[in-house]
Design an enzyme around this catalytic site. Structure first.
Site, PDB file in Angstrom:
ATOM      1  CG  ASP A  12      61.403  51.320  64.623  1.00 49.13           C
ATOM      2  OD1 ASP A  12      62.316  50.564  64.782  1.00 49.13           O
ATOM      3  OD2 ASP A  12      60.350  51.102  65.221  1.00 49.13           O
ATOM      4  CG  HIS A 166      61.763  57.102  64.468  1.00 50.67           C
ATOM      5  ND1 HIS A 166      61.424  57.178  65.874  1.00 50.67           N
ATOM      6  CD2 HIS A 166      60.925  56.260  63.788  1.00 50.67           C
ATOM      7  CE1 HIS A 166      60.172  56.632  66.121  1.00 50.67           C
ATOM      8  NE2 HIS A 166      59.937  55.924  64.804  1.00 50.67           N
TER       9      HIS A 166
HETATM   10 ZN   LIG Z   1      57.668  53.160  62.170  1.00 49.00          ZN
END
Ligand SMILES: [Zn+2]
Length: 218
Positions: A12, A166
């Protein structure tokens, strides 16, 4: 730790000029396909959008993770969906998965009623989006060196984990290959699709109760 678990990876908040190429290299070497939930404001940069295109070309799925990633949509007053979701989807354009994958911003990783609000749900259903949540957030950004152990514990806790990582310059992705190797050592299977209990809206149809994720913010 149990063996024989399934694991779906998602990345993400990118793309990131330095980290996304490294993540793509690791995934390619290990023949792992994942989903990248990208930010609209990053895709507005042609160099970063090219990284999303590269991920797409390598078989990864591209999902929408809001434009600004600033305040969870269920905690913002007023119309937010077109600006945060629609604008991002336009930038994703032909890179989008046919199911129009959307992941709300949670603010720290918790699943909570501030993720969305009624007008956001209406927007998602009217525009045939698929809402993809998660069941594991090992906190790679908070603990760039320690997250691997947390993540491996999460894999052992349920038969099929949908993990949020991430592709950001925190240093955490320096451990991605070691994590993937350990998953394989433990008998884990990587897969690209999502556990059904993490997907409350499928192509515009509400298929799971949304109360835990929707606020009454006007
Ligand atoms: Zn996020």
């Amino acid at each position: 730790m149990q063996t024989g678990f399934d694991l779906t990876l998602s990345f993400d908040n990118g793309p990131d000029a330095a980290v996304t190429p490294m993540v793509l290299d690791i995934l390619a070497r290990r023949d792992i396909r994942a989903t990248f939930f990208v930010l609209g404001q990053k895709l507005a940069d042609p160099q970063l959008r090219a990284l999303a295109a590269l991920a797409h070309d390598q078989g990864h799925w591209i999902g929408n993770h809001t434009f600004t990633h600033s305040v969870p949509l269920g905690e913002q007053r007023g119309p937010v969906a077109e600006r945060e979701i629609g604008q991002t989807e336009a930038l994703i354009g032909p890179l989008a998965h046919p199911d129009k994958l959307f992941r709300p911003y949670g603010g720290g990783g918790a699943l909570h009623p501030g993720l969305m609000k009624e007008s956001v749900v209406t927007y998602l259903t009217e525009h045939d989006y698929t809402c993809v949540l998660w069941n594991s957030v090992p906190g790679d950004w908070k603990d760039p060196d320690g997250w691997v152990d947390v993540a491996l514990d999460a894999c052992g806790a349920r038969p099929w984990t949908l993990m949020v990582l991430h592709d950001l310059p925190t240093g955490a992705m320096a451990h991605l290959d070691r994590f993937a190797a350990k998953v394989i050592d433990l008998g884990g299977r990587f897969r690209q699709d999502f556990p059904p209990d993490c997907v409350p809206i499928v192509r515009g149809d509400i298929v799971l109760p949304l109360d835990p994720y929707v606020s009454d913010m006007p």
